[in-house]
Design a protein around this motif. Structure first.
Motif, mmCIF file in Angstrom:
data_model
loop_
_atom_site.group_PDB
_atom_site.id
_atom_site.type_symbol
_atom_site.label_atom_id
_atom_site.label_comp_id
_atom_site.label_asym_id
_atom_site.label_seq_id
_atom_site.Cartn_x
_atom_site.Cartn_y
_atom_site.Cartn_z
ATOM 1 N N GLY A 41 0.786 -1.223 0.000
ATOM 2 C CA GLY A 41 0.000 0.000 0.000
ATOM 3 C C GLY A 41 0.814 1.266 0.000
ATOM 4 O O GLY A 41 0.311 2.323 0.311
ATOM 5 N N SER A 42 2.083 1.192 -0.313
ATOM 6 C CA SER A 42 2.938 2.363 -0.265
ATOM 7 C C SER A 42 2.767 3.209 -1.521
ATOM 8 O O SER A 42 2.653 2.682 -2.622
ATOM 9 N N ARG A 61 -6.804 15.134 -2.336
ATOM 10 C CA ARG A 61 -7.808 14.096 -2.087
ATOM 11 C C ARG A 61 -7.212 12.809 -1.536
ATOM 12 O O ARG A 61 -7.944 11.931 -1.095
ATOM 13 N N ILE A 62 -5.891 12.682 -1.555
ATOM 14 C CA ILE A 62 -5.267 11.460 -1.079
ATOM 15 C C ILE A 62 -4.576 11.685 0.257
ATOM 16 O O ILE A 62 -4.345 12.815 0.671
ATOM 17 N N ARG A 63 -4.281 10.578 0.922
ATOM 18 C CA ARG A 63 -3.496 10.610 2.158
ATOM 19 C C ARG A 63 -2.332 9.652 1.978
ATOM 20 O O ARG A 63 -2.527 8.462 1.764
ATOM 21 N N LEU A 64 -1.124 10.184 2.062
ATOM 22 C CA LEU A 64 0.059 9.358 1.850
ATOM 23 C C LEU A 64 0.295 8.384 2.996
ATOM 24 O O LEU A 64 1.021 7.412 2.838
ATOM 25 N N ASP A 69 -4.256 1.533 -2.146
ATOM 26 C CA ASP A 69 -5.329 0.644 -2.527
ATOM 27 C C ASP A 69 -6.477 0.649 -1.530
ATOM 28 O O ASP A 69 -7.514 0.031 -1.779
ATOM 29 N N ALA A 70 -6.329 1.378 -0.427
ATOM 30 C CA ALA A 70 -7.417 1.519 0.539
ATOM 31 C C ALA A 70 -8.186 2.818 0.311
ATOM 32 O O ALA A 70 -9.075 3.153 1.081
ATOM 33 N N GLN A 71 -7.850 3.554 -0.734
ATOM 34 C CA GLN A 71 -8.470 4.853 -1.004
ATOM 35 C C GLN A 71 -9.251 4.852 -2.307
ATOM 36 O O GLN A 71 -9.370 5.879 -2.961
#
Length: 76
Positions: A41-42, A61-64, A69-71
């Protein structure tokens, strides 16, 4: 010509990231003590340089810190 321009833009984005963060973007990050699985998931370099390639809206819109794959629900 278009391909060369796009490569130049990616190069500039990497340099701007390096200037802002005093390091080049990592290819992936993994916590110490964890084991490598399928994708872990990196986020890759591509997700980290989004604001530098005029994709700031997608980056917001994303969180690093959450696996990519969980977003799926974010639409990015």
């Amino acid at each position: 010509m278009q391909c060369a321009n796009q490569l130049k833009q990616l190069g500039l984005a990497l340099h701007n990231y390096a200037t802002a963060n005093t390091t080049l973007p990592p290819s992936f990050c993994i916590r110490v003590g964890s084991t490598l699985g399928t994708n872990n998931g990196s986020w890759s370099i591509h997700g980290r340089i989004l604001p530098y390639i005029e994709q700031a809206n997608a980056y917001q819109r994303i969180r690093l810190d959450v696996p990519w794959d969980a977003q799926v629900a974010t639409g990015v």
